[in-house]
Design a protein around this motif. Structure first.
Motif, PDB file in Angstrom:
ATOM      1  N   UNK A  52      25.651 133.410  77.946  1.00  0.00           N
ATOM      2  CA  UNK A  52      24.862 133.778  76.764  1.00  0.00           C
ATOM      3  C   UNK A  52      24.097 132.390  76.052  1.00  0.00           C
ATOM      4  N   UNK A  53      25.010 131.290  75.930  1.00  0.00           N
ATOM      5  CA  UNK A  53      24.504 130.318  75.375  1.00  0.00           C
ATOM      6  C   UNK A  53      23.466 129.647  76.384  1.00  0.00           C
ATOM      7  N   UNK A  54      23.410 129.850  77.779  1.00  0.00           N
ATOM      8  CA  UNK A  54      22.349 129.339  78.546  1.00  0.00           C
ATOM      9  C   UNK A  54      21.013 130.208  78.203  1.00  0.00           C
ATOM     10  N   UNK A  55      21.141 131.499  78.114  1.00  0.00           N
ATOM     11  CA  UNK A  55      20.240 132.251  78.185  1.00  0.00           C
ATOM     12  C   UNK A  55      19.537 131.865  76.492  1.00  0.00           C
ATOM     13  N   UNK A  56      20.381 131.614  75.580  1.00  0.00           N
ATOM     14  CA  UNK A  56      19.486 131.354  74.184  1.00  0.00           C
ATOM     15  C   UNK A  56      18.990 129.890  74.127  1.00  0.00           C
TER      16      UNK A  56
END
Length: 383
Positions: A52-56
């Motif tokens: 999720x952090x990578x996507x954001x």
């Protein structure tokens, strides 16, 4: 188990920063390389929170890229930048698609991902080089920066429109995104005047909220938020020019922990074994991108900035952030496999390093005496 992974990731992020400072190379490149090591030798696997952090992180990088656009530079060099930047995107985009689809026999969607990944020009690399060499205020520097903006806009449009699933939800996504983009520049400055400059940083929280809203609209509309996020950053760029401290704080928050997750995650998905078995394709795609950039840029650059056409072409051949964003999106969406992803990311990293080195080593323009004096004066004034 997740706390151990988080500790390891935090250590890797710190080490990447230290190495970046010591060898004077982009932290993003170091983070990708460390991610490759972590995934292939340490066998680290990213937990859901890191995904999720990578996507954001990819969305936040896109927003920051849009916010870097200088409207005055774009307006002052509009004709040159549209021609150089437009062909800098279009020729590599079409050439990469053509090679991957008809010669390498990739699927159509995988070929579109390759086109997006290999058509980019790295705003981060170009901006860093021009600042370090004191060329941001020169005519050639302004043309290169403005052309880079145009190229990235082309990539953002291609990535968003190529994979949109058109439906009524998509229409509402477009309408909602347009309203947010139009209203944000009008109301955000007022909100920041009232609630900004506080330790709790409500303005950054609001910006994150807007990005999450666009991501949610994109998911609901079965489309990609890349283009509206980039345009939102573009529309808010004048506001950031007037609030330098806010932009500085947002960069600190982004580059401290969020965007490193994006680059390390990307590196962890690169398979060295698959890369070794596809090294010929890597070299060919590197040649396709750099050759297409030369065809698209050099002749036009020769017309407008004759003595610096080689330098301009080399800098326009760089790639990093948007190339990685496009590749990782293609992997996560299932359009490309691990081998194709590994090759694309390796080509992206190579184009961030090789053309930059050649440009600075053999083709860097000499500043005029007036510009050298002005640069020296600015350095003396800075704390």
């Amino acid at each position: 188990m997740e706390i151990y992974v988080a500790t390891a990731i935090a250590l890797l992020i710190f080490l990447a920063s230290v190495i970046s400072v010591e060898i004077a190379l982009s932290a993003a490149i170091i983070e990708i390389v460390i991610g490759v090591i972590a995934g292939n030798f340490l066998h680290l696997e990213s937990p859901p929170w890191m995904d999720f952090m990578a996507g954001f992180g990819g969305i936040l990088l896109t927003f920051l890229a849009g916010a870097e656009v200088d409207h005055q530079i774009l307006k002052s060099k509009l004709k040159e930048s549209i021609l150089i930047g437009g062909f800098s995107f279009l020729i590599p985009y079409l050439a990469s698609i053509a090679y991957c689809y008809w010669i390498a026999h990739w699927t159509w969607k995988a070929s579109l991902i390759a086109g997006c990944a290999l058509s980019t020009t790295s705003l981060a690399v170009v901006y860093a080089v021009l600042v370090e060499t004191g060329m941001t205020a020169t005519p050639i520097g302004k043309i290169i920066m403005a052309s880079t903006f145009i190229t990235d806009i082309g990539t953002a449009i291609a990535l968003s429109l190529s994979f949109a699933t058109w439906s009524m939800n998509t229409a509402w996504f477009l309408v909602g995104s347009a309203l947010l983009i139009v209203l944000a520049p009008k109301f955000l400055p007022r909100i920041f005047e009232r609630y900004g400059a506080r330790v709790i940083e409500p303005e950054i929280k609001l910006l994150f909220l807007l990005l999450f809203v666009l991501m949610s609209l994109g998911k609901w509309g079965q489309s990609q938020a890349v283009l509206p996020v980039f345009v939102l950053g573009l529309m808010l760029a004048p506001m950031f020019r007037d609030h330098k401290e806010l932009q500085r704080k947002l960069r600190i928050v982004a580059f401290a922990m969020i965007t490193p997750c994006f680059f390390i995650k990307g590196g962890m998905n690169v398979s060295l074994a698959l890369l070794a078995s596809n090294w010929v394709l890597l070299l060919i795609l590197f040649g396709v991108k750099t050759g297409a950039k030369f065809i698209g840029v050099w002749a036009i650059a020769r017309h407008y900035i004759k003595e610096h056409a080689n330098y301009t072409t080399l800098l326009m051949s760089t790639g990093l952030t948007f190339g990685t964003i496009s590749s990782l999106y293609g992997l996560q969406a299932g359009y490309i496999d691990s081998a194709q992803f590994s090759v694309l990311v390796a080509v992206v990293i190579a184009t961030a390093v090789v053309p930059t080195f050649i440009a600075q080593r053999w083709f860097s323009p000499e500043l005029s005496a007036e510009m050298q004096e002005e640069l020296s004066a600015q350095e003396e004034e800075s704390p």
